[in-house]
Write a protein that holds these residues in place. Structure first.
Motif, PDB file in Angstrom:
ATOM      1  N   TRP A 121       0.777  -1.221  -0.003  1.00  0.00           N
ATOM      2  CA  TRP A 121      -0.253  -0.043  -0.147  1.00  0.00           C
ATOM      3  C   TRP A 121       0.881   1.212  -0.115  1.00  0.00           C
ATOM      4  N   THR A 123      -0.028   4.821   0.237  1.00  0.00           N
ATOM      5  CA  THR A 123      -1.015   5.557   0.141  1.00  0.00           C
ATOM      6  C   THR A 123      -0.917   7.067  -0.113  1.00  0.00           C
ATOM      7  N   TRP A 132      -7.514   0.716  -6.397  1.00  0.00           N
ATOM      8  CA  TRP A 132      -8.658   0.339  -5.530  1.00  0.00           C
ATOM      9  C   TRP A 132      -9.962   0.698  -5.713  1.00  0.00           C
TER      10      TRP A 132
END
Lengths: 394, 264
Positions: A121, A123, A132
């Motif tokens: 991940w 972010t 996603w």
């Protein structure tokens, strides 16, 4: 009352075209996986992104906005008269997202690594969230359509379970849809010195979102026409006329926002330089927003079948030019390269679109997607009967 | 903000470069890139991590700047591009999905791609990160005999650059490229002319590029939770209204029915 419909495999003009595209397109796909992108596309180090991203992904996702928008209108705002449009558009959004995933399989250098998104991940990365939201949005739409599919397979109790949480699904889906659209614009925020001034500005995420609403409305109109032509039922013109009115409003808002953004970015003069970028900018503005809005704003044109249809076609074409302009024209401008897709790249793009259309047709033939177009909308209720507002236009 | 003040840096002094191309040849060899024997590459590519550009007689070496808050590392969805604490921005091909977002986000257009492979990698200078981790200089810095490429700790390189400008103000354009551009880079440049004439990107301000997308991403939780609650609230209100109307209508219908029965 069902007339005999042309079969899925019948020898019609479009089916022949699709067949040719499938054969040649499958060959182009094989070449891509064995030879790499360099031999099968015009993308290169100077212009790494081509029409598979600029057209299939950016435009496709924009079209997918309509499904959740209509669901929100019907379920949240309670405008039940638009219910007949919900299932066709949600199915369209689902098919489009599947096509986006297919496009990624064809465009990514190592598509098998896409599973990394599940456990690695980053972010800080917009691309991570784009991946996603594609996955989650697809899941929500499968859930929304599942009651219909489950009924067909005699698993209605599961379907009822899904129906009971349908409001929550619609809200989650709407939130995802907003993220999904704005994230595509956000992708380009990281390229201030590379994206040409007519397209780079800090409002890109919001502009992408408003653009997508307009495109979703035009797609809703076109899908109604497609369903009517393929499955032979009357179009609910009353609903489409209202969608057209909203489209005009959305385009007015969009144009105001767009020109304000261009001015704020200090790019006003760029709109008048004698360059290819300028011409493509005006093509996008005129074909995607101004002309369709004028056409659909004139009742004499809006209230005709041809006017409604062709104005929507123009709006969709202009929208596709707009998305291509951001991903390709805007980046090619400073790249020192001239980009035009080669025939294999065009074929791969058409292949994906053809697969999508045939997949949509297949589902529509096997599930009652357009059921509410054949019979009047009825509600199980204890109070007064809801009047169908469109009898005079059906 | 995620600026990493990497430990090591490079100083490229274009006033000292004679164009001998030893840096390119050593780089090719150190990275096992082909073509180190005959002609050196003239364009950055999947097989060339550094090149020399001739701008009206001034030679400018071009390669990855190893930014302190790299756009490529924040762009990569699977952390294939990573900023290390030593300074180098490195690439892990095993993670890469080949989306090429790093390529379009780099303000200097540095990362290149193996377009003719069906299992392609993104390719760029990795600042000899394995050598650097052992405290050794990069291959190009070791190769340069004219002092055009020097390697050391970032503080030393910055101090050296400032000293050179101070000691020889006529010989240098009074700026260090990479000191503040887009949050700063590990690789800094000195020149005798304005950097724009040597092909540098001078449209960058001091904010690291990742901050441009992070502002939007960070606003999502707020916007979405407020939006989600607003939608649910709207549904509840409208649904309540419709239910109340239906109940009233039902009561009215029952009343009418009762009156009818009473009057019979």
């Amino acid at each position: 009352m069902r007339k005999k419909l042309p079969g899925f495999f019948r020898l019609t003009f479009w089916n022949i075209i699709f067949f040719v595209i499938f054969i040649v397109g499958a060959w182009a796909v094989y070449r891509k996986f064995t030879l790499g992108l360099g031999h099968t596309t015009s993308t290169n180090d100077l212009t790494p992104w081509g029409i598979l991203i600029g057209l299939n992904i950016l435009s496709g996702v924009g079209f997918a906005a309509g499904g959740l928008a209509l669901s929100v209108v019907v379920k949240i705002f309670g405008l039940k008269q638009y219910k007949p449009l919900v299932k066709p558009l949600v199915l369209a959004s689902l098919v489009i997202e599947i096509m986006v995933m297919l496009t990624l399989m064809l465009d990514l250098g190592k598509p098998w690594n896409i599973v990394h998104l599940i456990y690695i991940w980053n972010t800080r990365s917009v691309m991570f969230f784009v991946g996603w939201t594609v996955m989650l949005y697809t899941a929500v739409m499968i859930l929304e359509l599942s009651p219909m599919a489950l009924e067909k397979f005699k698993l209605a109790s599961w379907g009822n379970m899904v129906k009971s949480v349908s409001v929550v699904l619609v809200v989650i889906g709407a939130v995802l849809a907003v993220m999904h659209q704005t994230l595509l614009g956000t992708l380009f925020l990281i390229m201030p010195s590379r994206l040409y001034g007519l397209w780079y500005n800090p409002e890109l995420p919001l502009l992408f979102f408003v653009q997508a609403i307009g495109a979703g409305l035009a797609i809703a109109i076109l899908i109604s026409h497609y369903g009517s032509r393929t499955f032979r039922f009357p179009i609910k013109y009353g609903l489409l006329f209202n969608l057209a009115r909203v489209f005009v409003l959305v385009q007015i808002v969009y144009l105001l926002m767009r020109f304000e953004a261009v001015a704020n970015a200090g790019a006003w003069d760029l709109m008048f330089l004698p360059r290819m970028e300028t011409y493509l900018f005006w093509l996008e503005i005129l074909a995607g927003s101004v002309i369709p809005a004028i056409l659909l704003g004139i009742p004499a044109i809006r209230f005709t079948r041809t006017g409604l249809f062709w104005a929507s076609v123009l709006a969709i074409g202009g929208f596709m030019v707009a998305r291509l302009n951001v991903a390709i024209t805007g980046l090619v401008a400073g790249s020192g390269n001239v980009y035009f897709p080669n025939w294999e790249e065009i074929l791969a793009s058409l292949f994906i679109i053809a697969v999508g259309i045939k997949m949509y047709e297949f589902v529509c033939r096997n599930l009652p997607i357009f059921a509410e177009h054949e019979v009047p909308v009825e509600e199980k209720q204890t109070g007064p009967v809801v009047v169908d507002i469109s009898p005079e236009f059906s | 903000m995620a600026i990493v003040e990497g430990k090591y840096g490079l100083l490229i002094d274009t006033t000292m470069c004679v164009g001998c191309e030893m840096c390119i040849r050593e780089c090719q060899e150190a990275n096992q890139l082909p073509g180190a024997e005959e002609d050196v590459p003239v364009k950055l590519g999947s097989e060339s991590f550094t090149i020399l550009e001739d701008h009206d007689g001034i030679i400018r070496r071009k390669f990855c700047f190893h930014c302190k808050d790299p756009a490529c590392a924040s762009a990569c969805p699977v952390t294939a591009m990573q900023k290390t604490s030593d300074g180098p921005v490195i690439y892990d091909a095993k993670r890469c999905i080949g989306c090429r977002y790093c390529m379009v986000s780099c303000p200097h257009s540095i990362p290149k791609y193996e377009w003719d492979k069906n299992v392609p990698r993104v390719r760029k200078c990795i600042m000899c990160y394995k050598r650097v981790a052992e405290g050794k200089p990069t291959a190009c810095a070791e190769a340069c005999m004219f002092g055009a490429t020097t390697f050391g700790t970032f503080e030393d390189m910055l101090a050296e650059a400032l000293t050179r400008i101070k000691d020889n103000p006529e010989g240098y354009y009074p700026a260090i490229y990479g000191k503040t551009e887009a949050g700063g880079t590990q690789v800094m440049y000195l020149a005798s002319v304005p950097f724009a004439t040597l092909g540098f990107n001078v449209d960058l301000d001091d904010d690291p590029l990742p901050s441009l997308t992070e502002n939007v991403l960070n606003s999502f939780p707020n916007v979405l939770s407020v939006g989600g609650v607003a939608l649910l609230g709207t549904y509840w209100i409208i649904n309540r209204r419709m239910t109340i109307e239906q109940e009233k209508a039902l009561e009215a219908a029952i009343d009418a029915k009762n009156k009818e029965e009473v009057s019979r």
